[in-house]
Design an enzyme around this catalytic site. Structure first.
Site, short mmCIF file in Angstrom:
data_model
loop_
_atom_site.label_atom_id
_atom_site.label_comp_id
_atom_site.label_asym_id
_atom_site.label_seq_id
_atom_site.Cartn_x
_atom_site.Cartn_y
_atom_site.Cartn_z
N THR A 254 38.15 1.64 84.96
CA THR A 254 37.21 2.20 85.76
C THR A 254 38.20 3.03 86.67
O THR A 254 39.42 2.80 86.80
CB THR A 254 36.47 1.03 86.71
OG1 THR A 254 37.44 0.28 87.49
CG2 THR A 254 35.47 0.46 85.85
N ASP A 255 37.24 3.90 87.26
CA ASP A 255 38.42 5.05 88.71
C ASP A 255 38.45 3.93 89.88
O ASP A 255 37.77 2.98 89.98
CB ASP A 255 37.61 6.40 88.47
CG ASP A 255 36.05 6.19 88.90
OD1 ASP A 255 35.61 5.25 89.37
OD2 ASP A 255 35.60 7.27 88.78
N CYS A 256 38.72 4.45 91.00
CA CYS A 256 38.80 4.18 92.27
C CYS A 256 37.65 3.54 92.66
O CYS A 256 37.34 2.84 93.51
CB CYS A 256 39.45 4.92 93.15
SG CYS A 256 38.91 6.50 93.46
#
Length: 134
Positions: A10-12
């Protein structure tokens, strides 16, 4: 094939990073070939490799950390030298559509020169052994 989404995917914001879907497609292709009795390592030893020449994705909804996705894969022979793998990714729990896409792969020899798809590959995938128009 199922893919569990880990934090590293995932991203942030906790949403699956868009490029990871291409990795899931790659895993699904290998899984699909294995399920049809075709080992990528054995194909390479026998002189057939595949190179991606086109890929496309359409994002329909976000997948997030903790989700489990289901990747459904189908294949078609486009020409004498290439295969197109189509992929649909859904959320296992809700069956929500997440991503649709495809990748076209061309068969090459060990020197990278385009070659015809060997009949045993077409047979294993249940594809016709007829001549293609292009």
């Amino acid at each position: 094939m199922e893919v569990r989404i880990y934090y590293e995917d995932t991203d942030c914001g906790g949403v699956v990073y868009y490029a990871n879907y291409l990795k899931y497609f790659e895993r699904a292709r290998t899984h699909y070939l294995d399920n049809h009795g075709l080992s990528v390592a054995a194909l390479i030893q026998e002189g057939t490799e595949f190179r991606v020449i086109h890929a496309e994705l359409s994002y329909r909804s976000a997948a997030t950390y903790g989700d489990t996705l289901v990747v459904e894969t189908t294949v078609a022979a486009d020409r004498r030298t290439s295969l197109t793998f189509s992929h649909v990714i859904t959320d296992r729990t809700s069956n929500r559509l997440v991503v649709e896409g495809s990748a076209t792969l061309v068969a090459v020899n060990t020197n990278g020169k385009i070659k015809r798809l060997p009949p045993p590959i077409l047979e294993a995938l249940g594809l016709p052994l007829v001549s293609f128009s292009s």
